[in-house]
Design a protein around this motif. Structure first.
Motif, PDB file in Angstrom:
ATOM      1  N   SER A  91       0.831  -1.199   0.000  1.00  0.00           N
ATOM      2  CA  SER A  91       0.000   0.000   0.000  1.00  0.00           C
ATOM      3  C   SER A  91       0.868   1.253   0.000  1.00  0.00           C
ATOM      4  O   SER A  91       0.561   2.232  -0.684  1.00  0.00           O
ATOM      5  CB  SER A  91      -0.928   0.007   1.209  1.00  0.00           C
ATOM      6  N   LEU A  92       1.946   1.229   0.772  1.00  0.00           N
ATOM      7  CA  LEU A  92       2.869   2.371   0.791  1.00  0.00           C
ATOM      8  C   LEU A  92       3.521   2.543  -0.584  1.00  0.00           C
ATOM      9  O   LEU A  92       3.687   3.670  -1.060  1.00  0.00           O
ATOM     10  CB  LEU A  92       3.926   2.178   1.878  1.00  0.00           C
ATOM     11  N   ASP A  93       3.858   1.414  -1.223  1.00  0.00           N
ATOM     12  CA  ASP A  93       4.439   1.479  -2.571  1.00  0.00           C
ATOM     13  C   ASP A  93       3.435   2.052  -3.572  1.00  0.00           C
ATOM     14  O   ASP A  93       3.796   2.840  -4.444  1.00  0.00           O
ATOM     15  CB  ASP A  93       4.899   0.091  -3.019  1.00  0.00           C
ATOM     16  N   ALA A  94       2.173   1.668  -3.448  1.00  0.00           N
ATOM     17  CA  ALA A  94       1.129   2.175  -4.351  1.00  0.00           C
ATOM     18  C   ALA A  94       0.979   3.687  -4.205  1.00  0.00           C
ATOM     19  O   ALA A  94       0.857   4.413  -5.202  1.00  0.00           O
ATOM     20  CB  ALA A  94      -0.197   1.475  -4.069  1.00  0.00           C
ATOM     21  N   LEU A  95       1.004   4.169  -2.969  1.00  0.00           N
ATOM     22  CA  LEU A  95       0.911   5.614  -2.742  1.00  0.00           C
ATOM     23  C   LEU A  95       2.132   6.344  -3.302  1.00  0.00           C
ATOM     24  O   LEU A  95       2.014   7.452  -3.825  1.00  0.00           O
ATOM     25  CB  LEU A  95       0.734   5.914  -1.258  1.00  0.00           C
ATOM     26  N   ARG A  96       3.291   5.736  -3.199  1.00  0.00           N
ATOM     27  CA  ARG A  96       4.508   6.348  -3.774  1.00  0.00           C
ATOM     28  C   ARG A  96       4.376   6.456  -5.303  1.00  0.00           C
ATOM     29  O   ARG A  96       4.765   7.458  -5.898  1.00  0.00           O
ATOM     30  CB  ARG A  96       5.740   5.532  -3.410  1.00  0.00           C
TER      31      ARG A  96
END
Length: 183
Positions: A66-71
């Motif tokens: 999820s953090l990667d998707a937001l990045r």
């Protein structure tokens, strides 16, 4: 679902924030005056910043991806609609920054707890204009309580008036049919 940013859904399986902070500013120009406080002139809206913070435990809840998707969303530089799970529309925001802290590291170097802070900054992109609904003032006029009340009252008057006319017409027809009775 807690909140949606663009197509990203904040929730327990993805990324659940524990704290939401919002800072809204307005701009004023100051003019110095002798022996008095500066005279202020309102010059417009300032920054509107929302900060989401919390932590995930990938083995239990939340996802590192999820953090990667937001990045990846932030890398586009685009503005995204921010809508709360209750339906409240905050507006259009860019992802200005993300902080991530990993603790409780296991033998493989994987974190059992990941703390995050996401900083969102409001843009001038109008959500309603993008949806083809015009400006917020148009929406306010559409849901104006007086307008709704008057509209309901007008409809009620029309219905009652039509019913009364119908009764008069029916009563007149019945009286015409039985014209001699009661005279």
């Amino acid at each position: 679902m807690m909140m949606v940013l663009g197509m990203f859904v904040f929730s327990l399986p993805t990324l659940a924030y524990q704290e939401l902070q919002r800072q809204t500013q307005w701009k004023f120009a100051g003019n110095s005056r002798v022996g008095r406080r500066d005279a202020l002139q309102y010059t417009g809206k300032g920054d509107d910043i929302i900060t989401l913070s919390g932590w995930i435990a990938p083995e239990l809840t939340g996802s590192v991806f999820s953090l990667d998707a937001l990045r990846l969303m932030a890398d586009t530089g685009k503005s995204w609609f921010l809508i709360q799970g209750t339906g409240r529309i905050y507006g259009s925001y860019v992802i200005e920054s993300m902080d991530e802290g990993r603790t409780v590291i296991d033998g493989d170097g994987d974190a059992k707890r990941i703390e995050f802070t996401i900083k969102l900054k409001r843009t001038d992109d109008s959500v309603l204009s993008s949806l083809g609904l015009g400006d917020i003032s148009d929406l306010r006029n559409m849901v104006d309580i007086d307008g709704i009340t008057n509209s309901i009252a007008d409809k009620a008057r029309d219905v009652v008036g039509s019913a009364i006319e119908g009764i008069k017409t029916t009563a007149g027809g019945i009286a015409g049919t039985f014209g001699g009775i009661g005279q």
